[in-house]
Design an enzyme around this catalytic site. Structure first.
Site, short mmCIF file in Angstrom:
data_model
loop_
_atom_site.label_atom_id
_atom_site.label_comp_id
_atom_site.label_asym_id
_atom_site.label_seq_id
_atom_site.Cartn_x
_atom_site.Cartn_y
_atom_site.Cartn_z
N GLN A 274 44.43 0.76 -8.44
CA GLN A 274 44.64 -1.11 -8.70
C GLN A 274 44.31 -1.39 -10.01
O GLN A 274 45.08 -1.76 -10.79
CB GLN A 274 43.83 -1.54 -7.46
N ARG B 181 29.56 2.47 -10.58
CA ARG B 181 29.82 2.37 -9.24
C ARG B 181 28.90 3.18 -8.41
O ARG B 181 28.80 2.83 -7.04
CB ARG B 181 31.19 3.26 -9.22
N ARG C 76 32.40 9.15 -11.87
CA ARG C 76 33.33 8.88 -12.86
C ARG C 76 33.31 7.21 -13.14
O ARG C 76 32.98 6.49 -12.41
CB ARG C 76 34.72 9.09 -12.22
N LEU D 213 42.92 7.65 -14.49
CA LEU D 213 44.34 7.62 -15.09
C LEU D 213 44.62 8.03 -16.32
O LEU D 213 45.38 8.97 -16.96
CB LEU D 213 44.92 6.18 -14.82
C1 SIN Z 1 39.37 -0.11 -8.86
O1 SIN Z 1 40.33 -0.65 -9.22
O2 SIN Z 1 38.38 -0.45 -8.34
C2 SIN Z 1 39.61 1.43 -8.75
C3 SIN Z 1 39.66 1.71 -10.15
C4 SIN Z 1 39.16 3.23 -10.39
O3 SIN Z 1 38.87 3.99 -9.30
O4 SIN Z 1 39.11 3.70 -11.54
#
Ligand code: SIN
Length: 610
Positions: free
Chosen positions: A68, A308, A404, A410
């Site tokens: 996303q 995260r 990560r 990506l």
């Molecule tokens: C996200 O849109 O929160 C996920 C993006 C990611 O996992 O790098």
């Protein structure tokens, strides 16, 4: 390394499968059709005579299309490679490979411009400049996005369109509905092809063998190893598991990323769950607990946009403190108009499920999202086995370390896909990696019936999930070991099929992951141990490399990381961050309204990848 007295874990060399009924040949086999596989295959085309691209279902079914938030790259003059490198190293909590991160970031910008030249249409502001946003752990706006919150879908579309333009080229063949079962190796353990099962409508059908001078695994992650994940159903770790069985080194498996904001659909929700992108917090949404308290403030200078792992850990702690199984994301102040425009897919999915982000708090909880570890590779994407490469989430290039950084995945697929294609072009051009004859299959194969999948997911979620301990990991291994023994008795005469091969892949990777997690007696990044709640640089500043020994058991090797990796990194988040109070609306990258102009000066021609 402190030893945990772990029992031996047996991993067979192969899965039970019928003997191949057909054979095909290529120079390079690329397995997987996400950003990593497609980038590699498209760049290899015309540089080598024959590329075979195989994918388990259809081309756009993998994790890439579900991404996303976006793709991170240094696109604005206000940003710099040094800052992106720094944010990546901090998120990785000291375990990133600095050279790999350097390659990721410094080559990433050109790679993104190439993707744009290929046709990927990223969102732009009113003046035509590319819009950049921010996600957790980033100190600059450097996330490109498309369709608001459908970045992966657009990248996947652009790459598949590029592939469609060359479909008639005899130099590239695509086989869909092709599940790779195992790797073929020659007498010197050099990888020389794959066995695969094709649900064919044409010449190939059933189990066959594809022979090649090199194999690139780009099969994505292993999310389905857990009961709930943001990954699609195809993410069963097929490439990683096949590499493990063939004797390749897998690294950092214990570092599983749990995304903090996955829509909580109630106890017992299984399989792929709806992701609420971190970009929603990047645009100003914030977390609150049951009492409405903003609990990320004061936990980290970046608060709701902390890396995260920090956010996921804080949510778990808050859930435990309050005896709940979810917290809430508050987006209401962003307004319906903005939310519908910026996050159309998320808003519509939430509304389908009965939640309106414009008027209601969204219940969220962490769920599995990304495997930071995988098949260990060097900077060229080469694994420890000659002839075997890995790319994207299947690989462990070292760019992610223990956690990560958002939207770096990506980018990794893009940058390392190019590196692999370039390395293979050079090697095959000078006659390296000659054709080889696969050795006869050896050892007892293993197969777990698909009915065991839920048992595996439950055991992994309970003992090797968001919070682990020696006791919970031992219970997981005991449950998985029992399933392996049971399977041997139950399914001895079976020859398998896609569901049971996938389930057995989950079992093998689950056992390896639990083994690595038991060895790491500390808390770092995505690996949280309640019995060792602190980071321990003294004893655990290292990678754990796992491989299957010739005797068929898992062996672990500790690979130290230089202490210099920690220098200059604010791993505890104590550094003041003066950019936090800036206007959080999407900024427009000052990269020029015309990427074509900028592109001329900075990158290879688009024909390199088209
Ligand atoms: C996200 O849109 O929160 C996920 C993006 C990611 O996992 O790098």
């Amino acid at each position: 390394m402190p030893q945990s007295g772990l029992p031996d874990v047996s991993i067979p060399r192969r899965l039970s499968a019928p003997a191949p009924g057909w054979t095909t040949t290529a120079d390079v086999i690329v397995v997987g059709s996400g950003i990593a596989g497609l980038t590699t295959a498209l760049r290899l085309r015309r540089r080598v005579d024959r590329v075979l691209l195989v994918t388990k279902t259809v081309l756009d079914e993998g994790s890439t299309a579900w991404a996303q938030g976006g793709i991170a790259a240094v696109m604005s003059p206000e940003d710099s490679p040094a800052e992106h490198i720094h944010d990546t190293l901090v998120a990785g909590v000291g375990l990133c490979d600095v050279d790999a991160v350097h390659a990721l970031v410094t080559e990433g910008t050109d790679a993104v411009w190439d993707l744009i030249a290929l046709g990927a249409d990223f969102d732009r502001g009113d003046t035509g400049k590319i819009s950049l946003t921010r996600e957790g752990g980033h100190h600059r706006d450097r996330i490109l996005h498309a369709g608001g919150d459908a970045t992966g879908r657009e990248i996947s579309r652009a790459l598949i369109a590029a592939l469609d333009r060359v479909r008639d080229d005899p130099g590239i063949e695509v086989i869909e509905h092709a599940l790779v079962v195992d790797l073929l190796t020659d007498a010197d353990e050099r990888v020389c092809g794959v066995t695969l099962h094709v649900i064919g409508e044409g010449q190939v059908d059933g189990v066959g063998a594809a022979h090649a001078r090199a194999v690139v695994l780009a099969t994505g992650g292993l999310g389905q190893i857990y009961a709930s994940t943001t990954n699609p159903s195809v993410a069963t770790g097929d490439g990683m598991a096949a590499a493990l069985r063939a004797g390749a080194v897998l690294a950092d498996l214990e570092f599983v990323q749990f995304h903090p904001t996955v829509l909580w659909l109630g106890e017992g929700s299984r399989g792929q769950q709806p992701l609420i992108s971190e970009a929603v917090r990047g645009e100003g949404a914030f977390l609150v607990d049951e009492a409405g308290e903003r609990f990320m403030q004061g936990q980290h200078p970046l608060a709701d946009l902390a890396p995260r792992d920090v956010v996921a850990r804080t949510i778990i702690t808050r859930m435990r403190e309050t005896g709940t199984d979810h917290v809430y994301l508050d987006c209401r102040h962003l307004g319906a108009e903005f939310l519908e425009h910026r996050f159309p897919s998320i808003v519509s999915r939430c509304r389908e499920l009965g939640f309106d982000p414009a008027t209601q708090l969204l219940p969220v909880a962490p769920a599995q999202h990304y495997a930071s570890g995988g098949v260990r590779t060097d900077l060229r994407g080469r694994s420890s086995l000659e002839g075997l490469y890995a790319c994207g989430e299947t690989s462990c290039t070292g760019v992610h370390g223990a956690n990560r950084l958002a939207s770096n995945s990506l980018l990794e697929g893009l940058v390392f896909g190019r590196r692999i294609a370039d390395d293979l072009t050079a090697r095959l051009g000078v006659g390296e990696l000659p054709e080889a004859t696969p050795a006869a299959a050896t050892g007892e194969p293993e197969l777990v019936g698909s009915k065991r999948r839920l048992d595996i997911q439950r055991a992994m979620t309970a003992g090797a999930g968001t919070v682990r301990s020696a006791t919970s990991l031992a219970a997981t291994e005991q449950a998985l070991g029992a399933l392996a023994e049971l399977a041997a008795a139950e399914d001895a005469d079976q020859q398998g099929g896609p569901q049971s091969w996938e389930t057995t892949n989950l079992l093998h990777l689950g056992r390896a992951l639990a083994y690595a997690a038991a060895l790491r007696e500390e808390t770092r990044g995505g690996h949280v141990r309640e019995d060792f709640p602190s980071r321990d640089d003294e004893h655990f500043l290292h990678h754990v490399h796992l491989r299957r020994s010739g005797a068929g058991v898992l062996t672990a090797e500790v690979v130290p990381v230089p202490r210099s990796n920690l220098e200059g990194l604010d791993l505890d988040g104590s550094m003041p961050v003066d950019v936090l109070d800036e206007d959080r609306a999407d900024s427009e990258g000052a990269v020029g309204a015309s990427p074509a102009v900028r592109h001329t000066n900075s990158v290879d021609g688009p024909e390199e990848t088209a």
